[in-house]
Enzyme design. Structure first.
Site, PDB file in Angstrom:
ATOM      1  N   HIS A 136       0.805  -1.223   0.000  1.00  0.00           N
ATOM      2  CA  HIS A 136       0.000   0.000   0.000  1.00  0.00           C
ATOM      3  C   HIS A 136       0.841   1.278   0.000  1.00  0.00           C
ATOM      4  CE1 HIS A 136      -3.379  -2.550   0.159  1.00  0.00           C
ATOM      5  NE2 HIS A 136      -3.575  -2.630   1.461  1.00  0.00           N
ATOM      6  N   HIS A 210      -9.724   1.758   0.692  1.00  0.00           N
ATOM      7  CA  HIS A 210      -9.634   0.642   1.636  1.00  0.00           C
ATOM      8  C   HIS A 210     -10.729   0.685   2.707  1.00  0.00           C
ATOM      9  CE1 HIS A 210      -7.597  -2.574   3.802  1.00  0.00           C
ATOM     10  NE2 HIS A 210      -6.671  -2.617   2.883  1.00  0.00           N
ATOM     11  N   GLU A 348     -11.357  -4.032  -2.801  1.00  0.00           N
ATOM     12  CA  GLU A 348     -10.480  -2.990  -3.331  1.00  0.00           C
ATOM     13  C   GLU A 348     -10.319  -3.169  -4.834  1.00  0.00           C
ATOM     14  OE1 GLU A 348      -6.817  -3.388  -0.869  1.00  0.00           O
ATOM     15  OE2 GLU A 348      -8.116  -4.564   0.414  1.00  0.00           O
TER      16      GLU A 348
END
Ligand code: GLA
Length: 382
Positions: A136, A210, A348
């Site tokens: 991420h 998220h 996601e």
């Protein structure tokens, strides 16, 4: 009367001013003019704001820290509202211990093996923050950055523009990346996300959101009874570090087959090597539709107890479905209860994990002169 109000609100939005002084709902635009309030301060004194929006029966709260969806309320079949997104009450909790609750993710959603990739013959080393891998966007990804936010009202839509410029070399990524993310609440109550980014050097980009969904309410227990369908005949199996092996495996006959609606919990305890690696479901589904110019429907999530339903449409080729496996009872959420394993799930929309190291996957390379674009629409009903 209505005309005056519309003029005042449009003026405030154009000037980028929070319409706090206007108060109330903006019936002229079909939704509530975004309202700004102070949420808290970072350790260095930076003020973090919370923007509240409402339209078409959906209520959204967004933080300037990480572009975080702090709360998203929708009604059940009897019109009772609840917050269906896991989160915290304080900025301190988001800074110290958030597993990306509600956040914008960048520059690269998901994992890059060992934080390494090569582009145009040049090797790059990214910030490594998940075992050996980069997750991420690295240790200080877009979820931990302060975004500039401008409200807007456009026809019957209300929304926010979120801006963040990531400097050349930040977290190891090449190029100055200018990102603009638009959160729109439509008059139907849909929450639409439009991502855009440009760069001044060749780089890789994979932006996503998220949110941890629990359609029964964020403090109501697990999501194992939620019904889910995903329009994907294949997924990308992973190794023990959750890095794709490169294979596009068939879901048929595996716990990964969500082509026909089933509950999240139905196969989650099957003794399948991939479920052991993920401690549950934490995989990328290769969506049948692939990359599309317009968002197409790819997944439906429904909580049978409340009737609340979420439909997702996207332009992206992949969907990371994460069943909240790493929630371990150590965090207290907005509802004042402890979050335990499976209390929320993430859907996601993105390109596949580790794409920079898999030439056969759809490319995540962005070059100067190009504009990265991605759109995901969340539609709610009950
Ligand atoms: C993503 C990953 C998961 C986990 C969560 C955050 O969804 O796929 O493995 O790291 O983020 O806890």
């Amino acid at each position: 009367m209505e005309l005056n109000r519309r003029t005042v609100i449009a003026g405030a939005a154009a000037a980028g001013i929070a319409a706090t002084t206007l108060g109330g709902t903006a019936h002229a635009t079909g939704g509530r003019t975004p309202v700004k309030s102070l949420f808290g301060k970072l350790a260095d004194g930076t003020k973090i704001y919370c923007w509240s929006l409402e339209n078409g029966g959906t209520r959204l709260k967004v933080l300037s820290y990480g572009g975080i969806v702090q709360s998203l309320e929708i009604p059940d079949r009897r019109g009772r509202y609840t917050n269906v997104s896991l989160g915290f009450d304080t900025i301190e909790d988001y800074v110290s211990s958030s597993p990306y609750f509600g956040a914008l993710i960048g520059r690269y959603g998901n994992r890059i093996a060992k934080g390494k990739f090569t582009l145009d013959g040049k090797a790059y080393q990214l910030s490594v923050n998940d075992g050996d891998n980069s997750l991420h966007g690295g240790a200080q990804g877009f979820d931990k950055r302060v975004w500039d936010i401008e409200p807007f009202t456009k026809g019957s839509d209300v929304g926010l523009y979120l801006y963040y410029t990531s400097v050349d070399g930040e977290m190891g990524y090449p190029g100055t990346l200018r990102s603009k993310v638009t959160y729109t609440l439509t008059r139907h109550g849909d929450w639409r996300i439009d991502y855009e980014a440009t760069t001044d050097k060749a780089t890789v980009v994979n932006l996503t959101s998220h949110v941890y969904w629990n359609l029964a309410g964020e403090s109501s227990g697990t999501i194992y009874d939620h019904e889910l369908s995903i329009a994907a005949a294949r997924y990308t199996p992973v190794d023990s570090g959750l890095i794709p092996t490169g294979e596009l495996a068939k879901v048929a006959g595996t716990p990964f087959d969500f082509r026909r609606t089933k509950t999240v919990g139905e196969d989650i305890r099957v003794a399948h090597q991939q479920l052991l690696y993920g401690k549950g479901l934490d995989h990328n589904w290769a969506l049948d539709k692939g990359i599309t110019a317009r968002p197409e429907h790819i997944a439906t999530l429904r909580d049978p107890s409340s009737g609340r339903t979420l439909k997702i449409a996207t332009t992206e080729p992949g969907l990371q479905f994460y069943s909240g496996n790493f929630l371990d009872g150590s965090l207290v959420g907005t509802g004042g209860t402890v979050y335990r394993q499976g209390d929320g799930l993430c859907l996601e929309t993105q390109h596949y994990p580790d794409s920079p190291n898999h030439p056969s996957f759809p490319s995540t390379v962005l070059r100067p002169g190009q504009t990265y674009r991605s759109t995901t629409v969340h539609s709610f009903s009950a």
